[in-house]
Design a protein around this motif. Structure first.
Motif, PDB file in Angstrom:
ATOM      1  N   ALA A  90       0.833  -1.210   0.000  1.00 32.48           N
ATOM      2  CA  ALA A  90       0.000   0.000   0.000  1.00 32.48           C
ATOM      3  C   ALA A  90       0.866   1.257   0.000  1.00 32.48           C
ATOM      4  N   ASP A  91       1.964   1.250   0.748  1.00 31.54           N
ATOM      5  CA  ASP A  91       2.866   2.410   0.758  1.00 31.54           C
ATOM      6  C   ASP A  91       3.506   2.626  -0.610  1.00 31.54           C
ATOM      7  N   GLN A  92       3.899   1.529  -1.264  1.00 33.44           N
ATOM      8  CA  GLN A  92       4.485   1.651  -2.597  1.00 33.44           C
ATOM      9  C   GLN A  92       3.464   2.194  -3.593  1.00 33.44           C
ATOM     10  N   LEU A  93       2.243   1.685  -3.523  1.00 35.06           N
ATOM     11  CA  LEU A  93       1.197   2.175  -4.427  1.00 35.06           C
ATOM     12  C   LEU A  93       0.883   3.637  -4.154  1.00 35.06           C
ATOM     13  N   HIS A  94       0.898   4.040  -2.893  1.00 35.12           N
ATOM     14  CA  HIS A  94       0.640   5.432  -2.534  1.00 35.12           C
ATOM     15  C   HIS A  94       1.744   6.345  -3.087  1.00 35.12           C
ATOM     16  N   THR A  95       2.991   5.889  -2.994  1.00 37.57           N
ATOM     17  CA  THR A  95       4.112   6.671  -3.522  1.00 37.57           C
ATOM     18  C   THR A  95       3.983   6.843  -5.032  1.00 37.57           C
ATOM     19  N   GLU A  96       3.654   5.747  -5.725  1.00 44.31           N
ATOM     20  CA  GLU A  96       3.483   5.829  -7.176  1.00 44.31           C
ATOM     21  C   GLU A  96       2.318   6.745  -7.552  1.00 44.31           C
ATOM     22  N   ALA A  97       1.229   6.659  -6.818  1.00 47.17           N
ATOM     23  CA  ALA A  97       0.077   7.513  -7.105  1.00 47.17           C
ATOM     24  C   ALA A  97       0.412   8.972  -6.843  1.00 47.17           C
ATOM     25  N   SER A  98       1.185   9.253  -5.805  1.00 51.52           N
ATOM     26  CA  SER A  98       1.596  10.631  -5.524  1.00 51.52           C
ATOM     27  C   SER A  98       2.480  11.171  -6.642  1.00 51.52           C
ATOM     28  N   LYS A  99       3.387  10.342  -7.136  1.00 50.80           N
ATOM     29  CA  LYS A  99       4.241  10.764  -8.253  1.00 50.80           C
ATOM     30  C   LYS A  99       3.401  11.067  -9.491  1.00 50.80           C
ATOM     31  N   ARG A 100       2.421  10.197  -9.785  1.00 50.59           N
ATOM     32  CA  ARG A 100       1.555  10.442 -10.953  1.00 50.59           C
ATOM     33  C   ARG A 100       0.727  11.703 -10.762  1.00 50.59           C
ATOM     34  N   ALA A 101       0.250  11.948  -9.537  1.00 50.27           N
ATOM     35  CA  ALA A 101      -0.541  13.150  -9.269  1.00 50.27           C
ATOM     36  C   ALA A 101       0.320  14.401  -9.426  1.00 50.27           C
ATOM     37  N   ASP A 102       1.567  14.352  -8.966  1.00 51.83           N
ATOM     38  CA  ASP A 102       2.474  15.491  -9.134  1.00 51.83           C
ATOM     39  C   ASP A 102       2.758  15.747 -10.613  1.00 51.83           C
ATOM     40  N   ALA A 103       2.987  14.655 -11.359  1.00 46.30           N
ATOM     41  CA  ALA A 103       3.240  14.809 -12.800  1.00 46.30           C
ATOM     42  C   ALA A 103       2.013  15.388 -13.502  1.00 46.30           C
ATOM     43  N   ALA A 104       0.827  14.941 -13.130  1.00 45.93           N
ATOM     44  CA  ALA A 104      -0.392  15.485 -13.738  1.00 45.93           C
ATOM     45  C   ALA A 104      -0.575  16.957 -13.385  1.00 45.93           C
ATOM     46  N   GLU A 105      -0.246  17.326 -12.155  1.00 47.47           N
ATOM     47  CA  GLU A 105      -0.342  18.728 -11.734  1.00 47.47           C
ATOM     48  C   GLU A 105       0.639  19.602 -12.521  1.00 47.47           C
ATOM     49  N   ARG A 106       1.869  19.101 -12.718  1.00 50.68           N
ATOM     50  CA  ARG A 106       2.855  19.854 -13.514  1.00 50.68           C
ATOM     51  C   ARG A 106       2.394  19.989 -14.957  1.00 50.68           C
ATOM     52  N   ALA A 107       1.831  18.897 -15.520  1.00 50.73           N
ATOM     53  CA  ALA A 107       1.350  18.963 -16.903  1.00 50.73           C
ATOM     54  C   ALA A 107       0.198  19.958 -17.031  1.00 50.73           C
ATOM     55  N   LYS A 108      -0.679  19.980 -16.040  1.00 49.95           N
ATOM     56  CA  LYS A 108      -1.797  20.925 -16.055  1.00 49.95           C
ATOM     57  C   LYS A 108      -1.278  22.362 -15.973  1.00 49.95           C
ATOM     58  N   SER A 109      -0.327  22.614 -15.080  1.00 48.63           N
ATOM     59  CA  SER A 109       0.243  23.958 -14.935  1.00 48.63           C
ATOM     60  C   SER A 109       0.931  24.390 -16.229  1.00 48.63           C
ATOM     61  N   LYS A 110       1.656  23.465 -16.864  1.00 43.76           N
ATOM     62  CA  LYS A 110       2.331  23.784 -18.136  1.00 43.76           C
ATOM     63  C   LYS A 110       1.314  24.080 -19.226  1.00 43.76           C
ATOM     64  N   ALA A 111       0.240  23.293 -19.279  1.00 43.98           N
ATOM     65  CA  ALA A 111      -0.792  23.523 -20.295  1.00 43.98           C
ATOM     66  C   ALA A 111      -1.474  24.873 -20.073  1.00 43.98           C
ATOM     67  N   GLU A 112      -1.741  25.202 -18.816  1.00 39.85           N
ATOM     68  CA  GLU A 112      -2.353  26.507 -18.529  1.00 39.85           C
ATOM     69  C   GLU A 112      -1.403  27.646 -18.874  1.00 39.85           C
ATOM     70  N   ALA A 113      -0.112  27.483 -18.587  1.00 40.84           N
ATOM     71  CA  ALA A 113       0.872  28.509 -18.933  1.00 40.84           C
ATOM     72  C   ALA A 113       0.982  28.668 -20.438  1.00 40.84           C
ATOM     73  N   ASP A 114       0.987  27.536 -21.163  1.00 46.12           N
ATOM     74  CA  ASP A 114       1.035  27.605 -22.636  1.00 46.12           C
ATOM     75  C   ASP A 114      -0.199  28.313 -23.182  1.00 46.12           C
ATOM     76  N   LEU A 115      -1.369  28.020 -22.618  1.00 45.80           N
ATOM     77  CA  LEU A 115      -2.605  28.667 -23.063  1.00 45.80           C
ATOM     78  C   LEU A 115      -2.553  30.165 -22.791  1.00 45.80           C
ATOM     79  N   GLU A 116      -2.089  30.531 -21.592  1.00 46.27           N
ATOM     80  CA  GLU A 116      -1.967  31.951 -21.273  1.00 46.27           C
ATOM     81  C   GLU A 116      -0.985  32.640 -22.213  1.00 46.27           C
ATOM     82  N   ALA A 117       0.099  31.957 -22.560  1.00 44.74           N
ATOM     83  CA  ALA A 117       1.084  32.521 -23.482  1.00 44.74           C
ATOM     84  C   ALA A 117       0.482  32.697 -24.877  1.00 44.74           C
ATOM     85  N   ARG A 118      -0.299  31.737 -25.333  1.00 47.53           N
ATOM     86  CA  ARG A 118      -0.941  31.855 -26.649  1.00 47.53           C
ATOM     87  C   ARG A 118      -1.972  32.971 -26.651  1.00 47.53           C
TER      88      ARG A 118
END
Length: 141
Positions: A90-118
């Motif tokens: 469960a701890d390993q799965l939680h760590t992996e899920a946290s990493k995926r959530a962080d990556a998704a948050e970074r991708a969302k922030s990058k997409a919003e920044a790209d949209l604002e730039a456009r």
């Protein structure tokens, strides 16, 4: 009963009767321990089975209860090991899920920044730039 006791007292004396009484108290009446349920009667059971056999039976019960306790202890240890294994998974799965959530948050922030730039790069007098597809949709209205 008193006739037997009197006869024994006359035959072997008070010392013999005392010895016989202590022998019966310690070892019981020979063969009487094989009679079913006789040892479960409170006073009669103590006299028939004797102290030595009662002690042996108590030791068997104690050893058996310790074996059950050892079995239960082993079972609990196995359950604990299983819970630790599941907790690690469960701890390993939680760590992996946290990493995926962080990556998704970074991708969302990058997409919003790209949209604002456009949006910021689009400088037309009406505030927007129409593409060819937009013109086609606008013409169908």
């Amino acid at each position: 009963m008193s006739v037997v006791f009197t006869w024994l007292l006359r035959t072997i004396g008070i010392g013999g009767v005392a010895f016989l009484g202590l022998y019966i108290y310690d070892w019981g009446i020979p063969g009487a321990s094989r009679i079913p349920y006789l040892s479960s009667i409170p006073i009669l059971g103590d006299l028939t089975t004797g102290r030595a056999h009662s002690y042996a039976a108590d030791q068997v019960k104690l050893a058996t209860s310790n074996m059950v306790t050892k079995f239960e202890r082993d079972t609990i240890a196995a359950q604990l090991a299983e819970e630790k294994r599941r907790r690690l998974i469960a701890d390993q799965l939680h760590t992996e899920a946290s990493k995926r959530a962080d990556a998704a948050e970074r991708a969302k922030s990058k997409a919003e920044a790209d949209l604002e730039a456009r949006i910021a790069a689009d400088i037309s007098p009406d505030g927007g730039r129409w593409t060819e597809e937009d013109q086609q949709w606008n013409g169908k209205r």
